[in-house]
Design an enzyme around this catalytic site. Sequence first.
Site, PDB file in Angstrom:
ATOM      1  N   SER A 102       0.831  -1.188   0.000  1.00 32.29           N
ATOM      2  CA  SER A 102       0.000   0.000   0.000  1.00 32.29           C
ATOM      3  C   SER A 102       0.876   1.252   0.000  1.00 32.29           C
ATOM      4  O   SER A 102       1.781   1.378  -0.811  1.00 32.29           O
ATOM      5  CB  SER A 102      -0.949  -0.063   1.205  1.00 32.29           C
ATOM      6  OG  SER A 102      -1.942   0.915   1.135  1.00 32.29           O
ATOM      7  N   HIS A 125      -2.378  -0.626  -4.883  1.00 35.83           N
ATOM      8  CA  HIS A 125      -3.835  -0.634  -5.022  1.00 35.83           C
ATOM      9  C   HIS A 125      -4.350   0.798  -5.067  1.00 35.83           C
ATOM     10  O   HIS A 125      -3.611   1.754  -4.838  1.00 35.83           O
ATOM     11  CB  HIS A 125      -4.502  -1.418  -3.878  1.00 35.83           C
ATOM     12  CG  HIS A 125      -4.365  -0.787  -2.523  1.00 35.83           C
ATOM     13  ND1 HIS A 125      -5.189  -1.101  -1.471  1.00 35.83           N
ATOM     14  CD2 HIS A 125      -3.496   0.135  -2.036  1.00 35.83           C
ATOM     15  CE1 HIS A 125      -4.853  -0.418  -0.405  1.00 35.83           C
ATOM     16  NE2 HIS A 125      -3.820   0.357  -0.715  1.00 35.83           N
TER      17      HIS A 125
END
Length: 254
Positions: A102, A125
């Site tokens: 992330s 993401h």
Amino acid sequence: MNLKEKKIFQVKNRAETPETLDIYIYDDIESDSYDYWTGETVESETSAAYFKNMLENAGDVKNINIYINSLGGSVYEGIGIYNQLKRHKAYKTVYIDGFACSIASVIAMAGDKVIMPKNTLMMVHNVWAWARGNATQLRKIADDLDIMNTVAAEAYLSKAGEKLDNDTIREYMNKESYLTAAKCVELGLADGFAEYDADLDKAKEMLDKANRLGEKNYAERLEKVYAYATNPPEEENHSDVYESFKKYFFRKGE
């Protein structure tokens, strides 16, 4: 090579090489919090403000080594840390000591050189957020998320150069993708492999320590990330792991 026994987050000048700064990020990236029982602000040691103060106190350094083993966290804080590192004049080498997931993967993009043991991974993401409000407020939040997605994509593209284009990185972000070290080198997100394998058991142990409140969702997502790292599937789409990420960070209000 084992993970170094350091604090979960630490900035340290080397006594033997004072012009070199070592930064260890072995925790979630978090903003300051508020203790409603005491009325005091609890300072986070992984916030952009804390990072700024630590970096300034380090003085004039020529080399910065950044060791990352983190499942991610606050996008706002992570982007601040990324930008501080990116504009710093020192030569920056990033070592992925286990997982850079992330926003931690965005921070890694600040490195002039990114080194990954072959058994480590990154996760990319789309940004998401806990939200509430009226229709106008929710539309603004969606617009803000689009902007943050663009910022993250630009960080990946800036690092990768000609190896990666916007459509490709957006596709990986849309799929919530886990990327092996080999895939990261192929895409230009990493520059080379370490001459050793990471101790993933130690990496997992360090992140277990970061789960100071014993959050069940944190433990679940860590187990799934560890499973993918030690036995990566052929496909990069890992929506079940992503769901565990959402449960954990929604609970925390990130």
